[in-house]
Design a protein around this motif. Structure first.
Motif, PDB file in Angstrom:
ATOM      1  N   ALA A  83       0.837  -1.209   0.000  1.00 27.28           N
ATOM      2  CA  ALA A  83       0.000   0.000   0.000  1.00 27.28           C
ATOM      3  C   ALA A  83       0.868   1.254   0.000  1.00 27.28           C
ATOM      4  N   ALA A  84       1.963   1.231   0.753  1.00 27.61           N
ATOM      5  CA  ALA A  84       2.871   2.382   0.793  1.00 27.61           C
ATOM      6  C   ALA A  84       3.520   2.615  -0.565  1.00 27.61           C
ATOM      7  N   LEU A  85       3.927   1.548  -1.242  1.00 28.34           N
ATOM      8  CA  LEU A  85       4.563   1.696  -2.544  1.00 28.34           C
ATOM      9  C   LEU A  85       3.565   2.178  -3.588  1.00 28.34           C
ATOM     10  N   ASP A  86       2.306   1.779  -3.461  1.00 28.80           N
ATOM     11  CA  ASP A  86       1.268   2.318  -4.339  1.00 28.80           C
ATOM     12  C   ASP A  86       1.135   3.833  -4.149  1.00 28.80           C
ATOM     13  N   LEU A  87       1.172   4.293  -2.898  1.00 29.05           N
ATOM     14  CA  LEU A  87       1.063   5.726  -2.631  1.00 29.05           C
ATOM     15  C   LEU A  87       2.210   6.493  -3.274  1.00 29.05           C
ATOM     16  N   GLN A  88       3.403   5.938  -3.244  1.00 35.05           N
ATOM     17  CA  GLN A  88       4.536   6.613  -3.878  1.00 35.05           C
ATOM     18  C   GLN A  88       4.277   6.832  -5.365  1.00 35.05           C
ATOM     19  N   GLN A  89       3.619   5.881  -6.011  1.00 34.31           N
ATOM     20  CA  GLN A  89       3.334   6.004  -7.438  1.00 34.31           C
ATOM     21  C   GLN A  89       2.208   6.985  -7.715  1.00 34.31           C
ATOM     22  N   LEU A  90       1.521   7.421  -6.660  1.00 32.26           N
ATOM     23  CA  LEU A  90       0.400   8.357  -6.800  1.00 32.26           C
ATOM     24  C   LEU A  90       0.761   9.729  -6.235  1.00 32.26           C
ATOM     25  N   ASP A  91       2.058  10.061  -6.282  1.00 33.00           N
ATOM     26  CA  ASP A  91       2.549  11.405  -5.949  1.00 33.00           C
ATOM     27  C   ASP A  91       2.378  11.774  -4.485  1.00 33.00           C
ATOM     28  N   VAL A  92       2.649  10.816  -3.605  1.00 34.58           N
ATOM     29  CA  VAL A  92       2.656  11.077  -2.166  1.00 34.58           C
ATOM     30  C   VAL A  92       4.101  11.197  -1.695  1.00 34.58           C
ATOM     31  N   ASP A  93       4.363  12.196  -0.837  1.00 38.48           N
ATOM     32  CA  ASP A  93       5.728  12.444  -0.362  1.00 38.48           C
ATOM     33  C   ASP A  93       6.038  11.700   0.931  1.00 38.48           C
ATOM     34  N   GLN A  94       5.056  11.630   1.834  1.00 38.66           N
ATOM     35  CA  GLN A  94       5.272  10.945   3.106  1.00 38.66           C
ATOM     36  C   GLN A  94       4.131   9.972   3.343  1.00 38.66           C
ATOM     37  N   ILE A  95       4.467   8.824   3.933  1.00 42.31           N
ATOM     38  CA  ILE A  95       3.501   7.765   4.195  1.00 42.31           C
ATOM     39  C   ILE A  95       3.433   7.541   5.691  1.00 42.31           C
ATOM     40  N   ASP A  96       2.214   7.472   6.215  1.00 47.28           N
ATOM     41  CA  ASP A  96       2.024   7.244   7.639  1.00 47.28           C
ATOM     42  C   ASP A  96       1.193   5.977   7.841  1.00 47.28           C
ATOM     43  N   ILE A  97       1.570   5.167   8.833  1.00 49.25           N
ATOM     44  CA  ILE A  97       0.778   4.001   9.201  1.00 49.25           C
ATOM     45  C   ILE A  97      -0.371   4.491  10.072  1.00 49.25           C
ATOM     46  N   GLY A  98      -1.593   4.370   9.591  1.00 49.74           N
ATOM     47  CA  GLY A  98      -2.731   4.907  10.329  1.00 49.74           C
ATOM     48  C   GLY A  98      -3.024   4.150  11.606  1.00 49.74           C
ATOM     49  N   ASP A  99      -2.946   2.829  11.560  1.00 48.69           N
ATOM     50  CA  ASP A  99      -3.155   2.029  12.758  1.00 48.69           C
ATOM     51  C   ASP A  99      -1.908   2.060  13.632  1.00 48.69           C
ATOM     52  N   GLN A 100      -2.036   1.474  14.827  1.00 52.59           N
ATOM     53  CA  GLN A 100      -0.979   1.679  15.818  1.00 52.59           C
ATOM     54  C   GLN A 100       0.210   0.744  15.675  1.00 52.59           C
ATOM     55  N   ASN A 101       0.116  -0.317  14.850  1.00 51.54           N
ATOM     56  CA  ASN A 101       1.227  -1.258  14.892  1.00 51.54           C
ATOM     57  C   ASN A 101       1.359  -2.026  13.589  1.00 51.54           C
ATOM     58  N   LEU A 102       2.522  -2.624  13.426  1.00 49.52           N
ATOM     59  CA  LEU A 102       2.826  -3.541  12.340  1.00 49.52           C
ATOM     60  C   LEU A 102       3.383  -4.826  12.936  1.00 49.52           C
ATOM     61  N   LEU A 103       3.114  -5.943  12.278  1.00 49.29           N
ATOM     62  CA  LEU A 103       3.783  -7.170  12.646  1.00 49.29           C
ATOM     63  C   LEU A 103       5.293  -6.977  12.544  1.00 49.29           C
ATOM     64  N   GLN A 104       6.052  -7.714  13.356  1.00 52.06           N
ATOM     65  CA  GLN A 104       7.505  -7.552  13.346  1.00 52.06           C
ATOM     66  C   GLN A 104       8.083  -7.848  11.963  1.00 52.06           C
ATOM     67  N   ASP A 105       7.558  -8.875  11.278  1.00 52.11           N
ATOM     68  CA  ASP A 105       8.025  -9.183   9.923  1.00 52.11           C
ATOM     69  C   ASP A 105       7.753  -8.025   8.969  1.00 52.11           C
ATOM     70  N   THR A 106       6.589  -7.395   9.107  1.00 54.06           N
ATOM     71  CA  THR A 106       6.243  -6.275   8.236  1.00 54.06           C
ATOM     72  C   THR A 106       7.143  -5.081   8.500  1.00 54.06           C
ATOM     73  N   LEU A 107       7.425  -4.825   9.770  1.00 54.33           N
ATOM     74  CA  LEU A 107       8.321  -3.725  10.117  1.00 54.33           C
ATOM     75  C   LEU A 107       9.707  -3.975   9.518  1.00 54.33           C
ATOM     76  N   ALA A 108      10.159  -5.215   9.551  1.00 56.36           N
ATOM     77  CA  ALA A 108      11.446  -5.559   8.947  1.00 56.36           C
ATOM     78  C   ALA A 108      11.421  -5.328   7.433  1.00 56.36           C
ATOM     79  N   GLN A 109      10.263  -5.564   6.811  1.00 55.57           N
ATOM     80  CA  GLN A 109      10.151  -5.332   5.365  1.00 55.57           C
ATOM     81  C   GLN A 109      10.221  -3.840   5.036  1.00 55.57           C
ATOM     82  N   PHE A 110       9.613  -2.986   5.856  1.00 59.32           N
ATOM     83  CA  PHE A 110       9.736  -1.538   5.661  1.00 59.32           C
ATOM     84  C   PHE A 110      11.201  -1.118   5.799  1.00 59.32           C
ATOM     85  N   ASP A 111      11.859  -1.618   6.825  1.00 55.88           N
ATOM     86  CA  ASP A 111      13.265  -1.283   7.058  1.00 55.88           C
ATOM     87  C   ASP A 111      14.118  -1.710   5.869  1.00 55.88           C
TER      88      ASP A 111
END
Length: 351
Positions: free
Chosen positions: A203-231
């Motif tokens: 979803a974040a990479l889709d936003l980049q393709q739609l001219d978004v400069d900053q991406i925020d996680i709306g909910d409070q948390n990510l799975l540890q594996d997902t956080l590692a993927q962002f990193d």
């Protein structure tokens, strides 16, 4: 530019502080919170905001706070004293209902401002210009939409972002988390409806393709594996994928952690991994000749002749092929990430 959310319905406990530190260590630079949630207790909001702001300052995280006229009345926060708001650790105010453009123009002289990206008008921009607003301190943030089917559509969203950029205004939008979804609806907090059930990184990479400069996680948390993927992606330009397998793997894959690259010429149906044939040093017997479902990781066997050792990730369902062994499958929730595998993309396969 990445941010995450921390809401004030609960105290800033050691557990919450540890979560904030995990995001900061994974390359996130901003925090979003809100004073507008009607279910929150106004008597404790400012104390919790101060505790959050203190930790944000200690970790060099920019804190953005959603505020409205109603929130001011509930909390006693005074917008005519931006220096006291800054003392709480607040770097930016996201303006919601009831705050005039004149007030915003005045505030922009001394504190960061986030306007509502979805509702800002030409007239609003002209008013800000006439009131000599400091546009260096002004951004635009889209709403998130807790209720299903109410999120924004991509075409309108991108047109709006292009319009904002034409006025020199950077854009932030939200993607959902995949852990600790916020109530009372628990359906994610995306800006785009199409992102509601997507993998957060896709979803974040889709936003980049739609001219978004900053991406925020709306909910409070990510799975540890997902956080590692962002990193991995935003700090190291690596697409990290998890492979589920019960098959016998070639020797070079058996350490459970492999870095590969998509070829520069991108195939329609599969991700072709450059290193596959070069790494292979053995004869590959036919095995697991199965229909190649989307997300299958495959290895060409000896019947493929000079293509023996070809390693691929399947992007769309394909029939079984006697020359191709199915090794396993990318986790189902990560399949959307395959659409973001461009020329030369580095890929880390974790088993």
């Amino acid at each position: 530019m990445l941010g995450f959310s921390v809401y004030l319905s609960s105290p800033i406990t050691e557990k919450v502080q540890a979560r904030i530190e995990r995001f900061a260590k994974s390359g996130f630079t901003g925090v979003f919170t809100s004073l507008n949630l009607p279910e929150d207790d106004p008597a404790v909001l400012l104390d919790r905001l101060a505790a959050l702001g203190q930790q944000c300052q200690s970790l060099n995280l920019e804190l953005t706070v959603d505020i409205s006229t109603r929130a001011q009345k509930r909390t006693g926060l005074n917008l005519t004293q931006p220096e006291k708001i800054a003392e709480l650790g607040v770097a930016r105010l996201r303006m919601d209902e009831g705050i005039s453009m004149k007030e915003i123009a005045d505030l922009s002289q001394s504190i960061g401002i986030a306007l509502n990206a979805s509702t800002l008008s030409d007239e609003d921009v002209q008013t800000l210009q006439a009131d000599q607003a400091n546009f260096a301190n002004i951004e635009a943030w889209h709403n998130y939409y807790p209720r299903k089917n109410t999120g924004l559509g991509e075409e309108w969203f991108q047109e709006r972002n292009i319009w904002l950029h034409e006025h020199g205004i950077q854009v932030t939008a939200f993607v959902p988390g995949d852990r600790g979804l916020r109530g009372p609806v628990y359906a994610g907090l995306p800006s785009l409806e199409s992102a509601r059930y997507q993998h957060p990184l896709a979803a974040a990479l889709d936003l980049q393709q739609l001219d978004v400069d900053q991406i925020d996680i709306g909910d409070q948390n990510l799975l540890q594996d997902t956080l590692a993927q962002f990193d991995a992606y935003f700090d190291h330009s690596v697409l990290l994928l998890h492979l589920l397998t019960n098959s016998t793997l070639p020797k070079y894959m058996q350490d459970g952690n492999l870095y590969l690259h998509q070829r520069p010429d991108v195939a329609r149906d599969v991700v072709r991994l450059v290193e596959g044939r070069a790494l292979n040093q053995e004869t590959i017997e036919p095995a697991n000749i199965l229909p190649r479902k989307r997300g299958a990781v495959t290895l060409d066997n000896k019947l493929a002749l000079r293509y023996q050792g070809e390693l691929e990730i399947v992007k769309r369902d394909l029939p079984a092929d006697p020359t191709v062994n199915v090794l396993g499958y990318i986790q189902a929730n990560e399949l959307d990430l395959l659409e973001h595998c461009g020329p030369g993309q580095a890929i880390q396969l974790v088993f």
